[in-house]
Design a protein around this motif. Structure first.
Motif, PDB file in Angstrom:
ATOM      1  N   CYS A 103      -5.663   0.777  41.729  1.00 48.53           N
ATOM      2  CA  CYS A 103      -6.404   0.284  40.568  1.00 48.53           C
ATOM      3  C   CYS A 103      -7.768  -0.195  41.069  1.00 48.53           C
ATOM      4  O   CYS A 103      -7.837  -0.984  42.016  1.00 48.53           O
ATOM      5  CB  CYS A 103      -5.661  -0.863  39.899  1.00 48.53           C
ATOM      6  N   CYS A 128      -7.911  -4.555  40.661  1.00 51.18           N
ATOM      7  CA  CYS A 128      -7.007  -5.401  41.456  1.00 51.18           C
ATOM      8  C   CYS A 128      -6.651  -4.779  42.794  1.00 51.18           C
ATOM      9  O   CYS A 128      -6.066  -5.445  43.656  1.00 51.18           O
ATOM     10  CB  CYS A 128      -5.749  -5.723  40.660  1.00 51.18           C
ATOM     11  N   LEU A 147      -0.936   2.227  42.985  1.00 52.66           N
ATOM     12  CA  LEU A 147      -0.287   2.617  41.745  1.00 52.66           C
ATOM     13  C   LEU A 147       0.894   3.538  42.011  1.00 52.66           C
ATOM     14  O   LEU A 147       0.868   4.354  42.942  1.00 52.66           O
ATOM     15  CB  LEU A 147      -1.288   3.330  40.827  1.00 52.66           C
ATOM     16  N   GLU A 191       4.127   4.738  36.688  1.00 54.89           N
ATOM     17  CA  GLU A 191       3.337   3.972  35.724  1.00 54.89           C
ATOM     18  C   GLU A 191       2.514   4.870  34.800  1.00 54.89           C
ATOM     19  O   GLU A 191       2.113   4.457  33.717  1.00 54.89           O
ATOM     20  CB  GLU A 191       2.415   3.003  36.467  1.00 54.89           C
ATOM     21  N   VAL A 230      -0.756   2.727  33.066  1.00 56.51           N
ATOM     22  CA  VAL A 230      -1.962   3.139  33.792  1.00 56.51           C
ATOM     23  C   VAL A 230      -2.855   3.937  32.855  1.00 56.51           C
ATOM     24  O   VAL A 230      -2.391   4.807  32.123  1.00 56.51           O
ATOM     25  CB  VAL A 230      -1.587   3.999  35.019  1.00 56.51           C
ATOM     26  N   PHE A 237      -9.986   4.898  34.044  1.00 54.79           N
ATOM     27  CA  PHE A 237     -10.814   3.764  34.426  1.00 54.79           C
ATOM     28  C   PHE A 237     -12.173   4.271  34.898  1.00 54.79           C
ATOM     29  O   PHE A 237     -12.263   5.060  35.827  1.00 54.79           O
ATOM     30  CB  PHE A 237     -10.122   2.996  35.557  1.00 54.79           C
ATOM     31  N   TRP A 250      -7.846   5.810  38.058  1.00 52.50           N
ATOM     32  CA  TRP A 250      -6.751   5.327  37.214  1.00 52.50           C
ATOM     33  C   TRP A 250      -6.555   3.843  37.495  1.00 52.50           C
ATOM     34  O   TRP A 250      -6.576   3.423  38.653  1.00 52.50           O
ATOM     35  CB  TRP A 250      -5.456   6.077  37.519  1.00 52.50           C
ATOM     36  N   GLY A 251      -6.408   3.041  36.444  1.00 57.79           N
ATOM     37  CA  GLY A 251      -6.266   1.606  36.649  1.00 57.79           C
ATOM     38  C   GLY A 251      -5.194   0.997  35.779  1.00 57.79           C
ATOM     39  O   GLY A 251      -4.760   1.585  34.775  1.00 57.79           O
ATOM     40  N   CYS A 252      -4.763  -0.195  36.145  1.00 56.64           N
ATOM     41  CA  CYS A 252      -3.782  -0.938  35.350  1.00 56.64           C
ATOM     42  C   CYS A 252      -4.340  -1.151  33.941  1.00 56.64           C
ATOM     43  O   CYS A 252      -5.525  -1.429  33.769  1.00 56.64           O
ATOM     44  CB  CYS A 252      -3.519  -2.314  35.959  1.00 56.64           C
ATOM     45  N   HIS A 253      -3.495  -1.054  32.959  1.00 56.30           N
ATOM     46  CA  HIS A 253      -3.925  -1.288  31.579  1.00 56.30           C
ATOM     47  C   HIS A 253      -4.552  -2.676  31.437  1.00 56.30           C
ATOM     48  O   HIS A 253      -5.621  -2.816  30.827  1.00 56.30           O
ATOM     49  CB  HIS A 253      -2.735  -1.159  30.624  1.00 56.30           C
ATOM     50  N   CYS A 304      -5.998  -4.581  33.704  1.00 55.27           N
ATOM     51  CA  CYS A 304      -7.298  -4.645  34.388  1.00 55.27           C
ATOM     52  C   CYS A 304      -8.368  -3.940  33.562  1.00 55.27           C
ATOM     53  O   CYS A 304      -9.511  -4.384  33.500  1.00 55.27           O
ATOM     54  CB  CYS A 304      -7.189  -4.020  35.771  1.00 55.27           C
ATOM     55  N   ASN A 305      -8.000  -2.833  32.932  1.00 51.60           N
ATOM     56  CA  ASN A 305      -8.926  -2.108  32.067  1.00 51.60           C
ATOM     57  C   ASN A 305      -9.370  -2.974  30.896  1.00 51.60           C
ATOM     58  O   ASN A 305     -10.537  -2.988  30.515  1.00 51.60           O
ATOM     59  CB  ASN A 305      -8.255  -0.838  31.539  1.00 51.60           C
TER      60      ASN A 305
END
Length: 331
Positions: free
Chosen positions: A240, A243, A247, A251, A272, A275, A294-297, A299-300
């Motif tokens: 991510c 953070c 990943l 996810e 995910v 991003f 691709w990032g954590c929802h 964090c987005n």
């Protein structure tokens, strides 16, 4: 066997990759189109057109054309509107429209007073001189309280075009989609996850190899560059961008957990999401290669349109203030 002998991906992952080439959502009461291709007709605010010479010099960049939106107050501030627009390489009803967004403008400059009709075409001629998206209000006058949607409000898809900063050419969309799939396969458990979700292990291994080979051939697998952009870590694993957590391929397919009591039955958001490393903004076209990961929802949601570095600075200030106030005692 699918094209290029690529085994088929699970539907949810294939859909997620396809959606990266689409714009963000928009409802019927705004001028923008909802979830359409990023190479669709672009809507350009007048101030951007005036301030960015490159827009005027490189209009061929927009594969499906563009429309400049002019606030009524700006249009009527011109001493000689037709001549002033011509100096800006614009012509009302051809590549620009007067855009009503407030009731004040609608009542001060009624379009019928000028013989104007609302536009409905995205290519020249536009079929009119104006477009309107005026929200409803709480006036006691039922007529004045109603919302005003004129132009691009009946056909499908609704809306005149897309936000300028969301634009990308078709070739860029395809390369970004390829690179994003390649980044998925750099998740440590990517093959295992695909095997658990309908692919044979042999097919998953084959799809991974073909995709990474295509990325390499297209110049989309520079690992040092991907690492410097926060898309992968030094070990070559997908992370991510905010953070920096590694990943899991799982996810990408797992729906977001919902707080108890707030569940909705049709939730499609996964853990995910796409991003943008450098945020989407006017003055740049940041849906591009080596700027997508691709990032954590969560964090987005935190970063939104602020950008990673400004968000980190804000997070640091929040922690500092809470520590100074005695609410947290850990280092």
């Amino acid at each position: 066997m699918p094209k290029n002998n690529k085994p088929k991906l699970p539907t949810l992952l294939q859909r997620k990759l396809s959606k990266t080439g689409q714009t963000r959502g928009a409802d019927d009461d705004v001028i923008y189109q909802n979830r359409v291709s990023r190479n669709s007709t672009v809507l350009i605010p007048l101030h951007q057109w005036q301030n960015d010479v490159s827009l005027r010099e490189n209009t061929a960049f927009f594969e499906k054309g563009y429309i400049v939106l002019i606030p009524p107050t700006d249009y009527f501030s011109f001493e000689k509107p037709d001549e002033n627009l011509k100096d800006l390489q614009l012509e009302l009803g051809t590549n620009c429209l007067v855009f009503y967004e407030t009731r004040t403008d609608w009542e001060r400059y009624p379009p019928e007073n000028y013989g104007w009709t609302f536009a409905n075409c995205r290519t020249a001629p536009l079929g009119g001189q104006y477009v309107a998206r005026v929200p409803a209000n709480t006036s006691n006058d039922t007529i004045r309280a109603q919302k005003i949607n004129r132009g691009y409000s009946s056909q499908s898809p609704k809306g005149a075009g897309i936000r300028l900063y969301e634009y990308a050419t078709e070739s860029t969309i395809k390369e970004c989609r390829l690179q994003l799939e390649g980044v998925y396969w750099l998740c440590v458990d990517a093959v295992d996850v695909m095997e658990r979700n309908g692919m044979t292990r042999a097919d998953a291994e084959r799809r991974k190899q073909i995709t990474l080979d295509e990325c390499q051939k297209a110049g989309l697998l520079d690992m040092e560059r991907l690492c410097s952009k926060r898309i992968i870590n030094s070990e070559g694993h997908t992370i991510c961008p905010l953070c920096l957590r590694e990943l899991s391929g799982e996810e990408f397919l797992s729906r977001l957990e919902q707080p108890e009591g707030r569940e909705v039955p049709d939730l499609t958001v996964t853990q995910v999401n796409l991003f943008h490393i450098e945020e989407l903004k006017y003055g740049a076209f940041n849906h591009r290669q080596y700027n997508l990961g691709w990032g954590c929802h969560f964090c987005n949601v935190v970063v939104k349109d602020a950008g990673i570095v400004p968000t980190l600075r804000w997070m640091q200030s929040v922690l500092t203030k809470n520590k100074q106030a005695g609410y947290i005692g850990w280092e």
